[in-house]
Design an enzyme around this catalytic site. Structure first.
Site, PDB file in Angstrom:
ATOM      1  N   GLN A  80       0.799  -1.215   0.000  1.00  0.00           N
ATOM      2  CA  GLN A  80       0.000   0.000   0.000  1.00  0.00           C
ATOM      3  C   GLN A  80       0.838   1.275   0.000  1.00  0.00           C
ATOM      4  O   GLN A  80       0.290   2.376  -0.084  1.00  0.00           O
ATOM      5  CB  GLN A  80      -0.932   0.012   1.219  1.00  0.00           C
ATOM      6  CG  GLN A  80      -0.215   0.152   2.551  1.00  0.00           C
ATOM      7  CD  GLN A  80      -1.143  -0.044   3.732  1.00  0.00           C
ATOM      8  OE1 GLN A  80      -1.516  -1.174   4.063  1.00  0.00           O
ATOM      9  NE2 GLN A  80      -1.529   1.057   4.359  1.00  0.00           N
TER      10      GLN A  80
ATOM     11  N   HIS B  64      -5.836  -0.992  11.602  1.00  0.00           N
ATOM     12  CA  HIS B  64      -5.218  -1.619  10.431  1.00  0.00           C
ATOM     13  C   HIS B  64      -6.003  -2.868  10.052  1.00  0.00           C
ATOM     14  O   HIS B  64      -6.423  -3.631  10.927  1.00  0.00           O
ATOM     15  CB  HIS B  64      -3.776  -1.988  10.752  1.00  0.00           C
ATOM     16  CG  HIS B  64      -2.978  -2.452   9.571  1.00  0.00           C
ATOM     17  ND1 HIS B  64      -2.952  -1.779   8.372  1.00  0.00           N
ATOM     18  CD2 HIS B  64      -2.165  -3.537   9.406  1.00  0.00           C
ATOM     19  CE1 HIS B  64      -2.150  -2.410   7.522  1.00  0.00           C
ATOM     20  NE2 HIS B  64      -1.674  -3.485   8.127  1.00  0.00           N
TER      21      HIS B  64
ATOM     22  N   CYS C  68      -5.169   0.212   3.695  1.00  0.00           N
ATOM     23  CA  CYS C  68      -5.051  -1.201   4.066  1.00  0.00           C
ATOM     24  C   CYS C  68      -6.361  -1.964   3.923  1.00  0.00           C
ATOM     25  O   CYS C  68      -6.377  -3.118   3.492  1.00  0.00           O
ATOM     26  CB  CYS C  68      -4.529  -1.322   5.494  1.00  0.00           C
ATOM     27  SG  CYS C  68      -5.571  -0.517   6.733  1.00  0.00           S
TER      28      CYS C  68
ATOM     29  N   ASN D 282      -0.187  -9.322   5.118  1.00  0.00           N
ATOM     30  CA  ASN D 282      -0.173  -7.879   5.290  1.00  0.00           C
ATOM     31  C   ASN D 282      -0.096  -7.195   3.924  1.00  0.00           C
ATOM     32  O   ASN D 282      -0.038  -7.868   2.887  1.00  0.00           O
ATOM     33  CB  ASN D 282       1.020  -7.478   6.177  1.00  0.00           C
ATOM     34  CG  ASN D 282       0.782  -6.176   6.910  1.00  0.00           C
ATOM     35  OD1 ASN D 282      -0.119  -5.413   6.582  1.00  0.00           O
ATOM     36  ND2 ASN D 282       1.596  -5.914   7.918  1.00  0.00           N
TER      37      ASN D 282
END
Length: 441
Positions: free
Chosen positions: A63, A362, A69, A383
């Site tokens: 990102q 997040h 996110c 992630n």
């Protein structure tokens, strides 16, 4: 009020001077990071990158310097459907495309909120909160659904990243400044009795923002060709697809099948009840935020059921607590502040939420779990910070960290019990926009 007296400080100084623990801690704290000093070196059980249930997913996305996110996590879940269906090894959906329309819709939602509150004084708490928060990169699962259902999705190769999409601070600041300027004008029109001019000013604002976004992020495609090479090295192309066609026919997922399960063990949010948050959204005509609050043990059962069926799980957590970005680990048991600092920082999840110590900030994707006699010990996390950190971008979260810092998961309703499905029919309690459950990932 109680002042700090000099005599009291003298007593404190003598106590400090005569305590050897503080002499050691002062020497250490003067030269090193606290997080490095309080790290428990021997803590290694259940932190290795091995899992009894491990979904084979694609390489992580990045990102960059943006707060998208939640979009990355949502599209990472959806892209697995495309990859399986068309036998593709590497594939990304355009995060920039979703972010473009999210920005546009958020600006319109902001203006709508300000117009709804034109009769409020400028120091009204709700109005002040909305003006201060402005528009952000962050979002929620239901906000992701609102954008994708309205505008569809496209492959990243069709609508690529730009400098502004990967570095959003400046464009966000510009948008917020412009929105606040227009808000002042809207309130003046209302005070001056010129309400008939409000809609024209709003439309002018949205028009200018749309054009600015086109210049910053690129002009979104109305149709495109889906071009790819599958794992068998076979070239394929499908022409003249619209973004909504691609969502419905190629991604092939019913986003209405999913629901956000939260874990908020606070006295104002009883379990087995539904909740929404006022003035939290992006698409004015879109669905409201909806949560079902369940105990953590049940939340984890649902996540495991979905993982066992080879389906990833979008989730929101507080990633700022007890993490090692480089090693790719979240583990609250790997740190011991008390011995060095001589203060106890341990708080319950309820205490952290009520005292604003922690909240979701997040969103990522759960792609695996390790079960020991049926109980989870650690979780595999996809992630969106690139391959240079963690295990090529994948992380490990211990189960104790999961208990304390995971706040939301997105579950297919087919995994809910009949009783839980019935709970979704109840009228949700409306939470204030500044509630901890109103934070954006």
């Amino acid at each position: 009020m109680k002042e700090i007296k000099k005599e009291y400080l003298e007593e404190l100084f003598e106590d400090y001077k005569n305590d050897p623990i503080y002499r050691v801690s002062r020497s250490a704290l003067n030269k090193s990071k606290i997080s490095d000093l309080v790290r428990v070196g021997e803590r290694s059980e259940f932190t290795q990158n091995h899992f009894s249930i491990d979904i084979d997913t694609m390489k992580v996305a990045n990102q960059k310097r943006s707060g998208r996110c939640w979009i990355f996590a949502g599209l990472n879940v959806l892209r697995e459907n495309v990859a399986k269906k068309y036998n593709i090894e590497k594939f990304e959906l355009s995060q920039n495309y979703v972010a473009f329309y999210d920005k546009l819709e958020k600006c319109n939602y902001f203006l709508d909120s300000v117009i709804n509150l034109l009769d409020k004084e400028k120091d009204d708490r709700l109005l002040s909160f909305i003006l201060t928060r402005g528009i952000e990169d962050g979002g929620q699962w239901d906000m992701f659904v609102n954008i994708v259902k309205k505008y569809g999705v496209v492959p990243q190769s069709v609508y690529e990243e730009t400098y502004q999409s990967e570095n959003t601070r400046e464009i966000d600041n510009i948008l917020n400044r412009y929105l606040r300027k227009v808000s002042f004008k809207l309130r003046k029109l209302y005070r001056d009795g010129k309400e008939n001019e409000i809609d024209n000013l709003r439309e002018e604002c949205v028009s200018k923002i749309y054009k600015l976004l086109c210049s910053s992020f690129g002009v979104p495609p109305k149709s495109f060709s889906f071009e790819y090479v599958d794992k068998d090295k076979k070239y394929n192309i499908i022409k003249d697809i619209t973004p909504l066609n691609f969502l419905n026919d190629y991604v092939d997922v019913n986003l209405d099948d999913f629901v956000s399960i939260i874990n908020s063990p606070t006295d104002d949010k009883p379990f087995n009840k539904t909740y929404t948050v006022s003035y939290l959204g992006n698409v004015v005509e879109g669905k409201d935020i909806l949560y079902l609050n369940l105990e953590m043990s049940r939340l984890k059962e649902l996540v495991i059921e979905q993982l066992k069926n080879n389906e990833c799980v979008w989730f929101g957590s507080d990633c700022s607590k007890y993490g090692d970005r480089e090693k790719g680990l979240w583990d609250d048991m790997s740190y011991n502040e008390k011995d060095l600092l001589q203060i106890d920082l341990i708080m319950t999840k309820e205490e952290m939420l009520d005292m604003r110590e922690s909240a979701m900030n997040h969103a990522m994707v759960i792609t695996g779990v390790n079960l020991d006699e049926g109980k989870p010990t650690k979780w595999k996390i996809e992630n969106s910070w690139g391959e240079e950190v963690g295990q090529k971008g994948y992380y490990v979260a211990t189960d104790t960290w999961f208990d304390n810092y995971v706040y939301q998961v997105v579950i297919n309703k087919k995994y809910l019990s009949q009783e839980e499905k019935k709970l979704l029919e109840q009228k949700p309690k409306v939470l204030s926009p500044w509630d901890p459950m109103g934070t954006l990932a």
